[in-house]
Scaffold this motif. Structure first.
Motif, mmCIF file in Angstrom:
data_model
loop_
_atom_site.group_PDB
_atom_site.id
_atom_site.type_symbol
_atom_site.label_atom_id
_atom_site.label_comp_id
_atom_site.label_asym_id
_atom_site.label_seq_id
_atom_site.Cartn_x
_atom_site.Cartn_y
_atom_site.Cartn_z
ATOM 1 N N ILE A 110 -108.700 -30.227 132.228
ATOM 2 C CA ILE A 110 -109.666 -31.080 131.520
ATOM 3 C C ILE A 110 -111.020 -31.024 132.225
ATOM 4 O O ILE A 110 -112.067 -30.883 131.575
ATOM 5 C CB ILE A 110 -109.142 -32.530 131.442
ATOM 6 C CG1 ILE A 110 -107.875 -32.589 130.593
ATOM 7 C CG2 ILE A 110 -110.222 -33.458 130.874
ATOM 8 C CD1 ILE A 110 -107.161 -33.936 130.628
ATOM 9 N N PHE A 111 -111.021 -31.135 133.542
ATOM 10 C CA PHE A 111 -112.278 -31.050 134.289
ATOM 11 C C PHE A 111 -113.025 -29.761 133.933
ATOM 12 O O PHE A 111 -114.254 -29.760 133.748
ATOM 13 C CB PHE A 111 -112.021 -31.057 135.796
ATOM 14 C CG PHE A 111 -111.424 -32.333 136.331
ATOM 15 C CD1 PHE A 111 -111.508 -33.529 135.632
ATOM 16 C CD2 PHE A 111 -110.783 -32.337 137.567
ATOM 17 C CE1 PHE A 111 -110.969 -34.704 136.137
ATOM 18 C CE2 PHE A 111 -110.242 -33.508 138.089
ATOM 19 C CZ PHE A 111 -110.325 -34.690 137.379
ATOM 20 N N ALA A 112 -112.258 -28.658 133.882
ATOM 21 C CA ALA A 112 -112.863 -27.340 133.668
ATOM 22 C C ALA A 112 -113.489 -27.201 132.285
ATOM 23 O O ALA A 112 -114.279 -26.281 132.054
ATOM 24 C CB ALA A 112 -111.818 -26.248 133.881
ATOM 25 N N GLU A 113 -113.171 -28.096 131.364
ATOM 26 C CA GLU A 113 -113.813 -28.079 130.050
ATOM 27 C C GLU A 113 -115.261 -28.555 130.128
ATOM 28 O O GLU A 113 -116.044 -28.330 129.209
ATOM 29 C CB GLU A 113 -113.038 -28.971 129.075
ATOM 30 C CG GLU A 113 -111.627 -28.479 128.761
ATOM 31 C CD GLU A 113 -110.862 -29.455 127.889
ATOM 32 O OE1 GLU A 113 -111.507 -30.362 127.304
ATOM 33 O OE2 GLU A 113 -109.625 -29.323 127.779
ATOM 34 N N TYR A 114 -115.598 -29.206 131.239
ATOM 35 C CA TYR A 114 -116.932 -29.806 131.379
ATOM 36 C C TYR A 114 -117.800 -29.124 132.425
ATOM 37 O O TYR A 114 -119.028 -29.085 132.270
ATOM 38 C CB TYR A 114 -116.793 -31.300 131.710
ATOM 39 C CG TYR A 114 -116.235 -32.096 130.563
ATOM 40 C CD1 TYR A 114 -117.065 -32.721 129.643
ATOM 41 C CD2 TYR A 114 -114.854 -32.172 130.367
ATOM 42 C CE1 TYR A 114 -116.541 -33.424 128.559
ATOM 43 C CE2 TYR A 114 -114.326 -32.872 129.290
ATOM 44 C CZ TYR A 114 -115.166 -33.484 128.392
ATOM 45 O OH TYR A 114 -114.646 -34.171 127.316
ATOM 46 N N THR A 115 -117.199 -28.611 133.479
ATOM 47 C CA THR A 115 -117.995 -27.994 134.551
ATOM 48 C C THR A 115 -117.124 -27.076 135.410
ATOM 49 O O THR A 115 -115.946 -27.366 135.620
ATOM 50 C CB THR A 115 -118.638 -29.068 135.449
ATOM 51 O OG1 THR A 115 -119.349 -28.428 136.536
ATOM 52 C CG2 THR A 115 -117.593 -29.997 136.045
ATOM 53 N N PRO A 116 -117.714 -25.988 135.915
ATOM 54 C CA PRO A 116 -116.990 -25.163 136.883
ATOM 55 C C PRO A 116 -117.126 -25.715 138.306
ATOM 56 O O PRO A 116 -116.435 -25.250 139.213
ATOM 57 C CB PRO A 116 -117.666 -23.798 136.755
ATOM 58 C CG PRO A 116 -119.070 -24.133 136.352
ATOM 59 C CD PRO A 116 -118.986 -25.369 135.487
#
Length: 377
Positions: A110-116
């Motif tokens: 889920i985090f990776a959907e918003y930022t690397p």
């Protein structure tokens, strides 16, 4: 809003002065009583009840406590016997780390959907830099709300979040509205927020440092802010500069998505004290197996091995040895660990815990070569 303006939470920030670094938007996500919440999710009979993840045996330790247990003063790292005394109805559940790791992987997706730019701190918390995010969203608090909603939808678990312009304040903010909440600290309010906090609550100030600060008359962020850099460096050495700046709401540390692991280790607390070398070597063997298996899986080959010994009276000693080349086999680790443990005996005190860790890692390519050479010989 122009390209150079930033929104943090519900408060929009104006353009930065010329030549100044752009204000960052940092989110710290912290799962609520993570291990215990997973157990309550998977076993409905535990919901609404005081739960401790950990061993119920005499020398067990609480790995995590549900919020129902925390009402009674049960906390992580607390001896199980103390926790049971504080909460007679406490339910102990054995940890299932494979499950926790799997859920953590879902959360990180889920985090990776918003930022690397994701910096994990543990299975249940991470920093995210969303200044430039993959969704093109301008307001960091809205990003945090979306992330928390997706975590709940996909895992059935709640998370809390802190949103601010640096890592220190984002971390402090995430604990402000727990559980299942979030809190924003905009730049205009950062320093004032820090002034009101007890230094014992500061991230990066442990119990020993907090006690030392109290002895120096430093009880709050305002007290810390009143100290000079020279004074803090004199009393706290390298940590003095960090304390000086965070007292002013300043933290220049970046979110580091590729954090380098510095060590891999493991330890066990024994039900009965160990009094002789053969018994200690027997107890050390499964710890070595576990640490070496993890090191091999992650290709973490280090040159330094550290032995940890905790005696029955809670005295702790460590012994380390650094080799010229990384440890290439489990046999080499065993040999060094045994040589560090042997001089501890004879001892008049029983041993309640043993642990080892490997550090001083070499790049993978170099360690692979060392391993092949050692095996060939």
């Amino acid at each position: 809003m122009s390209e150079d303006s930033v929104a943090c939470g519900s408060e929009r920030l104006g353009e930065n002065p010329p030549n100044e670094e752009r204000i960052r938007k940092i989110v710290h996500v912290d799962m609520d009583a993570f291990f215990a919440s997973v157990e309550q999710r998977d076993d409905p009979s535990l919901r609404g009840k005081p739960v401790a993840v950990g061993g119920a045996r005499q020398r067990g330790v609480v790995a995590a406590a549900s919020y129902e247990a925390r009402v009674f003063g049960v906390r992580s790292a607390m001896p199980s016997v103390t926790a049971a005394r504080k909460c007679p109805d406490l339910i102990f559940v054995k940890p299932r780390f494979d499950v926790y790791k799997s859920v953590s992987a879902q959360i990180h997706e889920i985090f990776a959907e918003y930022t690397p730019l994701i910096e994990p701190l543990s299975l249940d918390e991470a920093y995210l830099d969303v200044t430039e995010n993959l969704k093109g969203m301008a307001i960091a608090s809205e990003i945090a709300e979306e992330i928390r909603a997706k975590i709940l939808d996909r895992t059935g678990l709640t998370a809390s979040a802190g949103i601010s312009y640096n890592k220190f304040l984002a971390k402090m903010a995430s604990g402000h509205n727990k559980p299942n909440g979030q809190f924003v600290i905009p730049p205009a309010k950062g320093q004032a927020f820090v002034r009101t906090l007890p230094v014992a609550k500061f991230h990066g100030v442990g119990p020993a440092t907090a006690t030392k600060m109290q002895a120096l008359g430093i009880k709050t962020g305002a007290d810390l802010e009143a100290q000079s850099l020279e004074f803090l460096q004199r009393h706290f050495r390298s940590g003095g500069e960090y304390y000086y700046w965070i007292a002013r709401g300043i933290d220049h540390r970046r979110v580091k998505p590729d954090r380098v692991r510095k060590s891999v280790g493991g330890e066990n607390t024994f039900f009965d004290d160990v009094h002789d070398l053969p018994g200690a070597l027997e107890k050390l063997s499964p710890i070595i197996d576990k640490v070496w298996r993890h090191a091999e899986q992650k290709s973490l080959y280090g040159r330094t091995l550290t032995l940890k010994v905790k005696f029955a009276d809670f005295e702790i000693i460590t012994r380390s040895r650094t080799e010229q080349a990384p440890f290439a086999t489990k046999v080499a680790v065993e040999r060094t660990a045994h040589s560090l443990l042997a001089p501890v005996f004879p001892t008049s005190k029983g041993i309640r815990l043993l642990g080892i860790s490997i550090s001083g890692f070499e790049p993978a390519s170099r360690s692979d070569g060392v391993e092949q050479l050692a095996l060939a010989l």
